[in-house]
Design a protein around this motif. Sequence first.
Motif, PDB file in Angstrom:
ATOM      1  N   ASP A 291       0.899  -1.111   0.063  1.00  0.00           N
ATOM      2  CA  ASP A 291       0.183   0.192   0.042  1.00  0.00           C
ATOM      3  C   ASP A 291       0.985   1.351  -0.020  1.00  0.00           C
ATOM      4  OD1 ASP A 291      -2.367  -1.073  -0.241  1.00  0.00           O
ATOM      5  OD2 ASP A 291      -2.995  -1.024   1.737  1.00  0.00           O
ATOM      6  N   ARG A 294       1.299   1.871  -3.440  1.00  0.00           N
ATOM      7  CA  ARG A 294       0.239   2.427  -4.293  1.00  0.00           C
ATOM      8  C   ARG A 294      -0.060   3.856  -3.750  1.00  0.00           C
ATOM      9  NH1 ARG A 294      -1.688  -2.868  -2.332  1.00  0.00           N
ATOM     10  NH2 ARG A 294      -2.289  -4.147  -4.195  1.00  0.00           N
ATOM     11  N   LEU A 331      -1.255  -6.180  -8.040  1.00  0.00           N
ATOM     12  CA  LEU A 331      -0.654  -4.943  -7.976  1.00  0.00           C
ATOM     13  C   LEU A 331      -0.292  -4.456  -9.345  1.00  0.00           C
ATOM     14  CD1 LEU A 331       0.752  -2.713  -5.864  1.00  0.00           C
ATOM     15  CD2 LEU A 331       2.779  -3.848  -6.569  1.00  0.00           C
ATOM     16  N   GLU A 334      -3.590  -3.345 -11.427  1.00  0.00           N
ATOM     17  CA  GLU A 334      -4.032  -2.036 -10.835  1.00  0.00           C
ATOM     18  C   GLU A 334      -3.131  -1.106 -11.027  1.00  0.00           C
ATOM     19  OE1 GLU A 334      -4.175  -1.257  -6.246  1.00  0.00           O
ATOM     20  OE2 GLU A 334      -4.286  -3.336  -6.776  1.00  0.00           O
ATOM     21  N   THR A 335      -1.865  -1.312 -10.910  1.00  0.00           N
ATOM     22  CA  THR A 335      -1.052  -0.040 -11.372  1.00  0.00           C
ATOM     23  C   THR A 335      -0.655   0.319 -12.791  1.00  0.00           C
ATOM     24  OG1 THR A 335       0.348  -0.696  -9.619  1.00  0.00           O
ATOM     25  CG2 THR A 335       1.232   0.933 -11.014  1.00  0.00           C
TER      26      THR A 335
END
Length: 451
Positions: A291, A294, A331, A334-335
């Motif tokens: 996180d 993120r 991850l 999502e990125t």
Amino acid sequence: MNVSDPKPRRLHIVTHGCQMNVYDSARMADVLRPLGYATVDTPEGADMVIMNTCHIRERAADKVFSALGRLRDLKEAGGGGMMIAVTGCVAQAEGEVILKRAPYVDLVVGPQAYHRLPELIAQAHRTRGSVIDTDFPAEQKFDFLPDAAAPQGVIANLTIQEGCDKFCSFCVVPYTRGAEASRPAGSVIAEARRMVALGAREIVLLGQNVNAYHGEGPDGRHWGLARLLEALAEIPGVRRLRYTTSHPADMSDELIAAHGENPALMPFLHLPVQSGSDRMLAAMNRRHKADDFRRIVGRLRDLRPDMAFTSDFIVGHPGETEADFAATMALVRETGFALAYSFKYSPRPGTPAAALPQLDEAVKDARLYELQAELRRQQDAFNAATVGLTTPVLFTGAGRYPGQVAGRSLYAQPVVVESDTDLTGEVRTVTITHANPNSLLGSLQKEKIAA
Ligand code: SAM
Ligand code: SF4
């Protein structure tokens, strides 16, 4: 040795590994130039061959020994006069072993001792034996490297920081490059000015852990990377700045803010995350959670909506489960990365993870395959999305074919356009018309861009 009238000598340098090694090789050539050494493209007939090695990749030492075997043959064929030097991280990690297994090697020099090359060469000539220097001296090699550097072109690399204190479980860098150390800001700024005078318009700041930079400033205070970037952006002629490689734990508020404030800073960041699983990140001793990564990405995208990211990933670190790997894939999806480097974990002797039970090779292979397929898809999508964009390109020189000029986009993608004029060093507006897997084609727009 008579430095004012040196005998001409041929120097061939083989460089493995990262941009920092490329920079180090250039600096070694700088150190040896006053002794009459001019670089040549092939080892045949060279008076000196330097193998500047990297210890990150699998079986790095084996590859060095097989390349050394080929150099030994050349050395013997030429009557034994060729001097062979091994430098870089394999030299640092395996110095004594190299001299034992390859006694025809004349010099073994660790990354902290390049400024001493002239005296080490003289010593090897004098003693007709092998010389090894892999100390981590208290002095900074930067302070002893010569000021006069060969031009690197429009895009120039500048090392500002070396070494690392992070001790990630898998990594040899803290052992081969030593403790984290930053160059004084004044010396970085002076070198950047010299680079600009030699034609550089983009400066890429390098360091194993570049955003941990904390050099002494001309005002006597410690400067972080954001402050240094601000000072570099003020140098007339500097159009673009980048820095690599960063660690998520060292992305300070100031550095994040700099991406919204410093117009020379490119909207492109290499930020290795290694894994998307907090359990694995802890096992890797990464000092950040998924996180945190993120959040950094989110904050940077808020400041610069055109920001793009690249990263490094390791699959198959000891202890990695299917669930951990799934967290990495999540991850990644999502990125959305512009590009990323991914590796199968491979044990490095002396590092903590090498002593743990290892995963099956087939499991690692399957995970790497799945990850790379997704990363490739993202890279292709990123490049395809540039088609139709009108965007600034910094031109670096002639293209491969007559009538073409080549440059780099904001995201360091190679861009080729048709032009009869030499645009080297200029930033011009280009409309991207086509995306190849590793380069973009575009057409030049009329107006010039000031920034
Ligand atoms: N300092 C950077 C960082 O913190 O991520 C990068 C250091 S390293 C030169 C470049 C990349 O090589 C790492 O980010 C990691 O993904 C990979 N790497 C390092 N050691 C490895 C190992 N033992 N096995 C597989 N990949 C490795
Ligand atoms: Fe290696 Fe980078 Fe970790 Fe330092 S931060 S130990 S260089 S992977």
